[in-house]
Design an enzyme around this catalytic site. Structure first.
Site, short mmCIF file in Angstrom:
data_model
loop_
_atom_site.label_atom_id
_atom_site.label_comp_id
_atom_site.label_asym_id
_atom_site.label_seq_id
_atom_site.Cartn_x
_atom_site.Cartn_y
_atom_site.Cartn_z
N ARG A 216 0.85 -1.19 0.00
CA ARG A 216 0.00 0.00 0.00
C ARG A 216 0.89 1.24 0.00
O ARG A 216 2.03 1.22 0.47
CB ARG A 216 -0.91 0.01 1.23
CG ARG A 216 -1.80 -1.22 1.35
CD ARG A 216 -2.57 -1.21 2.66
NE ARG A 216 -3.45 -2.36 2.81
CZ ARG A 216 -3.10 -3.51 3.39
NH1 ARG A 216 -1.87 -3.65 3.90
NH2 ARG A 216 -3.96 -4.50 3.47
N LYS B 179 -1.69 -2.94 8.14
CA LYS B 179 -2.87 -2.60 8.92
C LYS B 179 -2.89 -3.37 10.23
O LYS B 179 -2.49 -4.53 10.30
CB LYS B 179 -4.14 -2.93 8.12
CG LYS B 179 -4.38 -1.99 6.94
CD LYS B 179 -5.71 -2.28 6.28
CE LYS B 179 -6.03 -1.26 5.17
NZ LYS B 179 -7.33 -1.53 4.54
N HIS C 27 -2.74 2.31 -5.83
CA HIS C 27 -3.54 1.12 -5.60
C HIS C 27 -3.73 0.34 -6.90
O HIS C 27 -3.86 -0.88 -6.88
CB HIS C 27 -4.89 1.50 -5.00
CG HIS C 27 -5.39 0.51 -3.99
ND1 HIS C 27 -4.74 0.26 -2.81
CD2 HIS C 27 -6.47 -0.32 -4.01
CE1 HIS C 27 -5.39 -0.67 -2.13
NE2 HIS C 27 -6.44 -1.04 -2.84
N ARG D 135 -0.85 -1.84 -7.15
CA ARG D 135 -1.04 -2.97 -6.22
C ARG D 135 -1.95 -4.02 -6.86
O ARG D 135 -1.66 -5.21 -6.81
CB ARG D 135 -1.63 -2.43 -4.91
CG ARG D 135 -1.97 -3.48 -3.85
CD ARG D 135 -2.38 -2.75 -2.57
NE ARG D 135 -3.06 -3.58 -1.60
CZ ARG D 135 -2.46 -4.33 -0.69
NH1 ARG D 135 -1.14 -4.39 -0.65
NH2 ARG D 135 -3.17 -5.03 0.19
N HIS E 265 -3.34 -9.14 3.35
CA HIS E 265 -4.78 -9.27 3.57
C HIS E 265 -5.04 -10.17 4.77
O HIS E 265 -4.46 -11.25 4.89
CB HIS E 265 -5.46 -9.89 2.34
CG HIS E 265 -5.58 -8.95 1.18
ND1 HIS E 265 -5.73 -9.38 -0.12
CD2 HIS E 265 -5.57 -7.59 1.13
CE1 HIS E 265 -5.81 -8.33 -0.92
NE2 HIS E 265 -5.71 -7.25 -0.19
N TYR F 187 -8.87 -11.06 -7.13
CA TYR F 187 -7.90 -11.04 -8.23
C TYR F 187 -8.02 -12.28 -9.10
O TYR F 187 -7.60 -12.26 -10.27
CB TYR F 187 -6.48 -10.89 -7.67
CG TYR F 187 -6.31 -9.59 -6.94
CD1 TYR F 187 -6.32 -8.38 -7.64
CD2 TYR F 187 -6.20 -9.54 -5.56
CE1 TYR F 187 -6.19 -7.17 -6.98
CE2 TYR F 187 -6.07 -8.33 -4.89
CZ TYR F 187 -6.07 -7.16 -5.60
OH TYR F 187 -5.96 -5.97 -4.95
#
Length: 355
Positions: free
Chosen positions: A207, A231, A301, A304, A327, A336
């Protein structure tokens, strides 16, 4: 309360004191206990202030009066004002999170948000670049003069400026990026920074906030991996390839020393004034180079998305891609696989005689 926009702060101040305190306590819980990012806390607080403002308008003067009908009324109002399904789903999640916390904290007699349904968010397939388009983008800083951005022009400077405000000299004499002899100019240093930024974004799929948060010590040159803080404070190691390694070497040897200053600290990527590169500036850099090489509108993004799609198309395991992207849920990575299938279908329709 800091972080939310001016409108949210004004609504927050207009709430009854008990509701204001609940908002502040919930924000502190998210930040200190749940270890949520500042961006996530800001989004939750914005939603919560909107909800409580709506509740007050409906006659709720005490938090204990908050019930399911108020939550549903708030979401319905959001829908009538044009909120997208994804926004409604996020706001419903914010309401449920607050309700659960308030019940545990003794502020609500029951968890009224537990029964709150929300529309299933429609997940659009992300747009991705082809491999040749991605290569053209990441190699752009070493093949051309830095793109200009009139919105960041310096009135006292006659030449063009970069997306982050760096002066490049008169347009007719702006030097091309790449290996040079002698000292590195500021323009060349920023071009080297741009190259390593683009290479890392595409090579690792990180990110933009993660890339800008990297320190010099986070790069393991021997193993060719970077240590990323994602995150929720989750740390992961992400590999990168030889082109990114070359860009890193050039940046650390010739670029970063030119831009480093008193406020640089340990930041890997620096802005033109020597501080840590700002994500907003980084987004402008990506967009400017994409436009310069004739690509569709592209964001960090988007790089990404492209990295993840190309990994899967090349045979990478879905779990491995999940780990690389950071993730928490495999469901976030599975989108994806749909991108790859859609691209296969498009190729089939174009090439097969009986498609």
């Amino acid at each position: 309360m800091s972080g939310p926009d001016r409108g949210t702060r004004a609504l927050h101040q207009a709430l009854p004191p008990a509701l204001r305190d609940a908002v502040d306590d919930f924000a502190e819980h998210l930040s200190r206990v749940r270890n949520r990012s500042a961006h996530t806390v800001r989004a939750y607080v914005t939603d919560l202030v909107s909800l409580l403002d709506h509740a007050v308008r409906m006659g709720c003067v005490d938090l204990a009066e908050l019930d399911l009908s108020v939550l549903r009324s708030w979401l319905a109002r959001q829908r009538t004002t044009g909120a997208a399904r994804t926004s409604l789903a996020r706001r419903a999640a914010s309401a449920r999170a607050f309700s659960a916390w308030a019940h545990r904290a003794g502020l609500l007699p029951s968890d009224v948000g537990a029964a709150l349904a929300s529309p299933r968010a429609h997940r659009e397939l992300p747009s991705v670049l082809r491999a040749d388009q991605a290569a053209a983008l990441v190699e752009a800083p070493s093949r051309q003069s830095p793109p200009t951005n009139p919105a960041h022009a310096d009135p006292a400077h006659t030449g063009p400026t970069r997306a982050d405000g760096t002066r490049t000299g008169p347009a007719s004499t702006a030097p091309a990026a790449g290996p040079t002899s002698g000292a590195t100019t500021e323009s060349e240093a920023v071009s080297l920074r741009d190259r390593v930024l683009l290479e890392l974004l595409y090579a690792t799929g990180v990110r933009i906030s993660e890339a800008c948060g990297l320190d010099v010590a986070d790069v393991d040159h021997e193993r060719r991996v970077i240590r990323v803080l994602g995150k929720g404070g989750r740390e992961r190691s992400v590999p990168y390839g030889v082109p990114a390694q070359r860009a890193l070497d050039d940046w650390l040897r010739r670029g970063r020393p030119e831009l480093v200053g008193d406020h640089s600290g340990n930041a890997l990527l620096l802005g033109a004034r020597g501080g840590r590169l700002n994500p907003t500036t980084a987004r402008q850099v990506v967009g400017a180079y994409a436009e310069a090489v004739g690509l569709p509108r592209t964001s960090p993004h988007g790089l990404r998305h492209s990295a993840a799609t190309h990994l899967l198309e090349g045979g990478a395991d879905l779990r491995a891609v999940q780990e690389l992207l950071g993730h928490s849920s495999l469901a976030s990575t599975q989108i994806y696989t749909h991108v790859s299938v859609e691209r296969l279908r498009a190729a089939y329709r174009q090439a097969h005689p009986r498609a």
